[in-house]
Design a protein around this motif. Structure first.
Motif, PDB file in Angstrom:
ATOM      1  N   GLY A  79     -15.299 -38.508   2.475  1.00  0.00           N
ATOM      2  CA  GLY A  79     -15.129 -39.767   1.784  1.00  0.00           C
ATOM      3  C   GLY A  79     -15.089 -39.532   0.077  1.00  0.00           C
ATOM      4  O   GLY A  79     -14.850 -38.438  -0.371  1.00  0.00           O
ATOM      5  N   PRO A  80     -14.917 -40.489  -0.795  1.00  0.00           N
ATOM      6  CA  PRO A  80     -14.815 -40.546  -2.196  1.00  0.00           C
ATOM      7  C   PRO A  80     -15.964 -39.540  -2.707  1.00  0.00           C
ATOM      8  O   PRO A  80     -17.020 -39.635  -2.508  1.00  0.00           O
ATOM      9  N   ALA A  81     -15.079 -38.710  -3.707  1.00  0.00           N
ATOM     10  CA  ALA A  81     -16.201 -37.758  -4.397  1.00  0.00           C
ATOM     11  C   ALA A  81     -17.306 -38.410  -5.538  1.00  0.00           C
ATOM     12  O   ALA A  81     -16.299 -39.291  -6.443  1.00  0.00           O
ATOM     13  N   ASN A  82     -17.994 -38.224  -5.557  1.00  0.00           N
ATOM     14  CA  ASN A  82     -19.000 -38.844  -6.735  1.00  0.00           C
ATOM     15  C   ASN A  82     -19.886 -37.768  -7.504  1.00  0.00           C
ATOM     16  O   ASN A  82     -20.510 -38.345  -8.435  1.00  0.00           O
ATOM     17  N   VAL A  83     -19.371 -36.470  -7.308  1.00  0.00           N
ATOM     18  CA  VAL A  83     -19.677 -35.476  -8.328  1.00  0.00           C
ATOM     19  C   VAL A  83     -18.694 -34.378  -8.492  1.00  0.00           C
ATOM     20  O   VAL A  83     -17.968 -33.939  -7.451  1.00  0.00           O
ATOM     21  N   LEU A  84     -18.403 -33.768  -9.547  1.00  0.00           N
ATOM     22  CA  LEU A  84     -17.553 -32.889  -9.803  1.00  0.00           C
ATOM     23  C   LEU A  84     -18.308 -31.943 -10.780  1.00  0.00           C
ATOM     24  O   LEU A  84     -18.788 -32.287 -11.805  1.00  0.00           O
ATOM     25  N   VAL A  85     -18.274 -30.596 -10.393  1.00  0.00           N
ATOM     26  CA  VAL A  85     -18.679 -29.343 -11.186  1.00  0.00           C
ATOM     27  C   VAL A  85     -17.556 -28.621 -11.453  1.00  0.00           C
ATOM     28  O   VAL A  85     -17.016 -28.023 -10.709  1.00  0.00           O
ATOM     29  N   ASN A  86     -17.043 -28.698 -12.837  1.00  0.00           N
ATOM     30  CA  ASN A  86     -16.044 -27.892 -13.330  1.00  0.00           C
ATOM     31  C   ASN A  86     -16.880 -26.438 -13.826  1.00  0.00           C
ATOM     32  O   ASN A  86     -17.057 -26.295 -14.984  1.00  0.00           O
ATOM     33  N   MET A 119     -11.109 -33.619 -14.168  1.00  0.00           N
ATOM     34  CA  MET A 119     -11.868 -34.903 -14.724  1.00  0.00           C
ATOM     35  C   MET A 119     -10.825 -36.130 -14.434  1.00  0.00           C
ATOM     36  O   MET A 119     -11.024 -37.060 -13.498  1.00  0.00           O
ATOM     37  N   LYS A 120      -9.418 -35.791 -14.707  1.00  0.00           N
ATOM     38  CA  LYS A 120      -8.545 -36.928 -14.686  1.00  0.00           C
ATOM     39  C   LYS A 120      -8.216 -37.010 -13.185  1.00  0.00           C
ATOM     40  O   LYS A 120      -7.968 -38.162 -12.783  1.00  0.00           O
ATOM     41  N   ALA A 121      -8.243 -36.034 -12.353  1.00  0.00           N
ATOM     42  CA  ALA A 121      -8.014 -36.388 -10.877  1.00  0.00           C
ATOM     43  C   ALA A 121      -8.904 -37.129 -10.124  1.00  0.00           C
ATOM     44  O   ALA A 121      -8.960 -37.604  -9.119  1.00  0.00           O
ATOM     45  N   VAL A 122     -10.179 -36.723 -10.365  1.00  0.00           N
ATOM     46  CA  VAL A 122     -11.420 -37.259  -9.706  1.00  0.00           C
ATOM     47  C   VAL A 122     -11.761 -38.796  -9.940  1.00  0.00           C
ATOM     48  O   VAL A 122     -12.449 -39.229  -9.375  1.00  0.00           O
ATOM     49  N   ILE A 123     -10.992 -39.120 -11.308  1.00  0.00           N
ATOM     50  CA  ILE A 123     -11.496 -40.466 -11.502  1.00  0.00           C
ATOM     51  C   ILE A 123     -11.513 -41.701 -10.764  1.00  0.00           C
ATOM     52  O   ILE A 123     -12.204 -42.383 -10.283  1.00  0.00           O
ATOM     53  N   PRO A 124     -10.215 -41.601 -10.031  1.00  0.00           N
ATOM     54  CA  PRO A 124     -10.013 -42.800  -8.985  1.00  0.00           C
ATOM     55  C   PRO A 124     -11.026 -42.552  -7.964  1.00  0.00           C
ATOM     56  O   PRO A 124     -11.322 -43.816  -7.439  1.00  0.00           O
ATOM     57  N   SER A 125     -11.206 -41.548  -7.148  1.00  0.00           N
ATOM     58  CA  SER A 125     -12.459 -41.283  -6.347  1.00  0.00           C
ATOM     59  C   SER A 125     -13.754 -41.942  -6.788  1.00  0.00           C
ATOM     60  O   SER A 125     -14.381 -42.483  -6.109  1.00  0.00           O
ATOM     61  N   MET A 126     -13.787 -41.389  -7.968  1.00  0.00           N
ATOM     62  CA  MET A 126     -15.177 -41.970  -8.476  1.00  0.00           C
ATOM     63  C   MET A 126     -15.460 -43.310  -8.746  1.00  0.00           C
ATOM     64  O   MET A 126     -16.546 -43.804  -8.362  1.00  0.00           O
ATOM     65  N   LYS A 127     -14.406 -44.024  -9.161  1.00  0.00           N
ATOM     66  CA  LYS A 127     -14.433 -45.488  -9.371  1.00  0.00           C
ATOM     67  C   LYS A 127     -14.345 -46.097  -7.966  1.00  0.00           C
ATOM     68  O   LYS A 127     -15.024 -47.033  -7.587  1.00  0.00           O
ATOM     69  N   ALA A 128     -13.777 -45.435  -6.826  1.00  0.00           N
ATOM     70  CA  ALA A 128     -13.907 -45.994  -5.471  1.00  0.00           C
ATOM     71  C   ALA A 128     -15.283 -45.935  -4.888  1.00  0.00           C
ATOM     72  O   ALA A 128     -15.915 -46.602  -4.224  1.00  0.00           O
ATOM     73  N   ALA A 129     -16.064 -44.863  -5.380  1.00  0.00           N
ATOM     74  CA  ALA A 129     -17.425 -44.538  -5.209  1.00  0.00           C
ATOM     75  C   ALA A 129     -18.484 -45.517  -6.094  1.00  0.00           C
ATOM     76  O   ALA A 129     -19.809 -44.996  -6.012  1.00  0.00           O
ATOM     77  N   GLY A 132     -20.195 -41.946 -10.705  1.00  0.00           N
ATOM     78  CA  GLY A 132     -20.362 -40.509 -10.470  1.00  0.00           C
ATOM     79  C   GLY A 132     -20.839 -39.672 -11.496  1.00  0.00           C
ATOM     80  O   GLY A 132     -21.080 -39.998 -12.712  1.00  0.00           O
ATOM     81  N   SER A 133     -20.861 -38.394 -11.357  1.00  0.00           N
ATOM     82  CA  SER A 133     -21.476 -37.782 -12.253  1.00  0.00           C
ATOM     83  C   SER A 133     -20.480 -36.243 -12.306  1.00  0.00           C
ATOM     84  O   SER A 133     -20.154 -35.659 -11.215  1.00  0.00           O
ATOM     85  N   ILE A 134     -19.808 -36.100 -13.639  1.00  0.00           N
ATOM     86  CA  ILE A 134     -19.244 -34.896 -13.843  1.00  0.00           C
ATOM     87  C   ILE A 134     -19.863 -33.914 -14.646  1.00  0.00           C
ATOM     88  O   ILE A 134     -20.528 -34.226 -15.837  1.00  0.00           O
ATOM     89  N   VAL A 135     -20.040 -32.686 -14.101  1.00  0.00           N
ATOM     90  CA  VAL A 135     -20.890 -31.665 -14.812  1.00  0.00           C
ATOM     91  C   VAL A 135     -19.797 -30.576 -15.456  1.00  0.00           C
ATOM     92  O   VAL A 135     -19.098 -29.995 -14.301  1.00  0.00           O
ATOM     93  N   ASN A 136     -19.625 -30.455 -16.810  1.00  0.00           N
ATOM     94  CA  ASN A 136     -18.810 -29.388 -17.280  1.00  0.00           C
ATOM     95  C   ASN A 136     -19.381 -28.146 -17.569  1.00  0.00           C
ATOM     96  O   ASN A 136     -20.521 -28.244 -18.328  1.00  0.00           O
ATOM     97  N   ILE A 137     -19.314 -26.809 -16.955  1.00  0.00           N
ATOM     98  CA  ILE A 137     -19.831 -25.848 -17.208  1.00  0.00           C
ATOM     99  C   ILE A 137     -19.237 -25.093 -18.564  1.00  0.00           C
ATOM    100  O   ILE A 137     -18.163 -24.484 -18.514  1.00  0.00           O
ATOM    101  N   SER A 138     -19.917 -25.336 -19.763  1.00  0.00           N
ATOM    102  CA  SER A 138     -19.433 -24.651 -20.911  1.00  0.00           C
ATOM    103  C   SER A 138     -19.944 -23.367 -21.099  1.00  0.00           C
ATOM    104  O   SER A 138     -20.001 -22.570 -20.169  1.00  0.00           O
ATOM    105  N   SER A 139     -20.882 -23.159 -22.240  1.00  0.00           N
ATOM    106  CA  SER A 139     -21.506 -21.706 -22.345  1.00  0.00           C
ATOM    107  C   SER A 139     -22.292 -21.995 -23.676  1.00  0.00           C
ATOM    108  O   SER A 139     -22.105 -22.847 -24.489  1.00  0.00           O
ATOM    109  N   MET A 140     -23.420 -21.048 -23.830  1.00  0.00           N
ATOM    110  CA  MET A 140     -23.829 -21.090 -25.240  1.00  0.00           C
ATOM    111  C   MET A 140     -22.797 -20.853 -26.294  1.00  0.00           C
ATOM    112  O   MET A 140     -23.043 -21.263 -27.473  1.00  0.00           O
TER     113      MET A 140
END
Length: 244
Positions: A79-86, A119-129, A132-140
């Motif tokens: 089903g539609p994605a509502n979480v993305l962890v980059n 982020m761009k790719a998952v937006i339509p899926s999250m809108k359908a859901a 959602g929550s996007i978690v971008n792994i950066s760094s110290m």
């Protein structure tokens, strides 16, 4: 009750290291997870280990069409994605004098451009859901200086997170960045960086390198509805390094 019940997540760089740790914890907490990585053998083995609530897809995070396919596979399976962890990323232990333009561009493509594409790719899926929550792994090193290329892109991830959070808030899509310090993963224990990491660990206020699970617990919080009022923010898990 499972903290990620009814969540459908895509995790990049999910075959090993922090990504695999995130995937294991997400499935344990009730999520359905697409493990996305270029490491086919490791990714398929992890998906098999995690069972029916996990799938693997080979994903080049720098490729727009690959991203579109990953979202389509997720939707077909769960089903539609509502979480993305980059989570996917690389580093290189070279100075600005030593690094070639080609090497620099490769870091930018994997660490920075991939986050935009994801982020761009998952937006339509999250809108359908309906959110959602996007978690971008950066760094110290998205907060303080470090290696050339790596630091630049991790600062960029921090800025992209804030821009996307403002842009997507009205869809109910939250975007936050996580800033790990020195974590025991294959990326930092590779031959060309392991000695530098061992030396660096001596200066961590908590006195040790962190386990991937310690980052996963924070990512879990951000993926869950427990963090429903957090967006556009940095979450630091660095053993006190940036508190100096």
């Amino acid at each position: 009750m499972s903290r990620l019940a009814d969540k459908v997540a895509i995790i990049t760089g999910g075959a090993r290291g922090m990504g695999a740790s995130h995937a294991r914890l997400f499935v344990k907490e009730g999520a359905k997870v697409l493990i996305a990585d270029i490491l086919e053998k490791e990714g398929q083995a992890l998906a098999k280990e995690l069972g029916d609530n996990a799938r693997f897809i080979k994903l080049d995070v720098t490729n727009k069409e690959n991203w579109e396919q990953a979202v389509a596979v997720t939707e077909d399976a769960f089903g539609p994605a509502n979480v993305l962890v980059n989570n996917a990323g690389i580093t290189m232990n070279k100075s600005i004098e030593e690094m070639t333009l080609e090497e620099y561009k490769r870091i930018v493509e994997i660490n920075q451009v991939s986050v935009f594409l994801g982020m761009k790719a998952v937006i339509p899926s999250m809108k359908a859901a309906n959110g959602g929550s996007i978690v971008n792994i950066s760094s110290m090193n998205g907060l303080v200086g470090g290696a050339i290329g790596y630091t630049d892109t991790k600062f960029a991830v921090r800025g992209m997170t804030k821009a996307a959070a403002l842009s997507l808030a009205h869809y109910g899509i939250r975007v936050n960045s996580v800033h790990p310090g020195v974590i025991e993963t294959p990326m930092i224990v590779q031959e060309e960086t392991k000695d530098a990491v061992k030396e660096f660990a001596k200066y961590i206020p908590n006195g040790r390198v962190a386990k991937p699970e310690e980052v996963s617990n924070l990512v879990l919080f951000l993926a869950s509805d427990e963090s429903s009022y957090s967006t556009g923010s940095e979450f630091v898990v660095d053993g006190g390094m940036t508190a100096r």
